[in-house]
Write a protein that holds these residues in place. Structure first.
Motif, PDB file in Angstrom:
ATOM      1  N   SER A  24      21.197 -36.379 -35.667  1.00 29.20           N
ATOM      2  CA  SER A  24      20.999 -36.643 -34.134  1.00 29.20           C
ATOM      3  C   SER A  24      20.066 -35.319 -33.632  1.00 29.20           C
ATOM      4  N   THR A  25      19.975 -34.264 -34.553  1.00 28.98           N
ATOM      5  CA  THR A  25      19.042 -33.174 -33.892  1.00 28.98           C
ATOM      6  C   THR A  25      17.775 -33.316 -34.777  1.00 28.98           C
ATOM      7  N   ASP A  26      16.873 -32.294 -33.879  1.00 25.71           N
ATOM      8  CA  ASP A  26      15.553 -32.284 -34.458  1.00 25.71           C
ATOM      9  C   ASP A  26      15.398 -31.878 -35.690  1.00 25.71           C
ATOM     10  N   TYR A  27      16.060 -30.780 -35.987  1.00 25.69           N
ATOM     11  CA  TYR A  27      15.945 -29.850 -37.243  1.00 25.69           C
ATOM     12  C   TYR A  27      16.799 -30.703 -38.303  1.00 25.69           C
ATOM     13  N   GLY A  28      17.846 -31.629 -37.903  1.00 26.37           N
ATOM     14  CA  GLY A  28      18.220 -32.347 -39.053  1.00 26.37           C
ATOM     15  C   GLY A  28      17.358 -33.328 -39.485  1.00 26.37           C
TER      16      GLY A  28
END
Length: 60
Positions: free
Chosen positions: A9-13
């Motif tokens: 759900s995160t941009d870095y993930g």
């Protein structure tokens, strides 16, 4: 469970998933490329030896 939530759900993930997938695709591509070139080289070497009338070399 927080780890999976952050990963998807995160941009870095998401960039991590994309980077890993890209590297795995590159690995498959290069393995197929190198094995194909090795087969071509072996076939050309065998063909060249047959045309010269040379005996195939035995591995040591």
């Amino acid at each position: 469970m927080k780890l999976l939530t952050d990963l998807f759900s995160t941009d870095y993930g998401l960039m991590s998933i994309i980077g890993i997938a890209f590297m795995l695709c590159m690995m498959v591509f290069f393995i197929r490329l190198f094995l194909g070139r090795i087969d071509e080289s072996a076939a050309a070497h065998t063909c060249a030896n047959a045309e010269r009338g040379a005996r195939p070399q035995r591995p040591h």
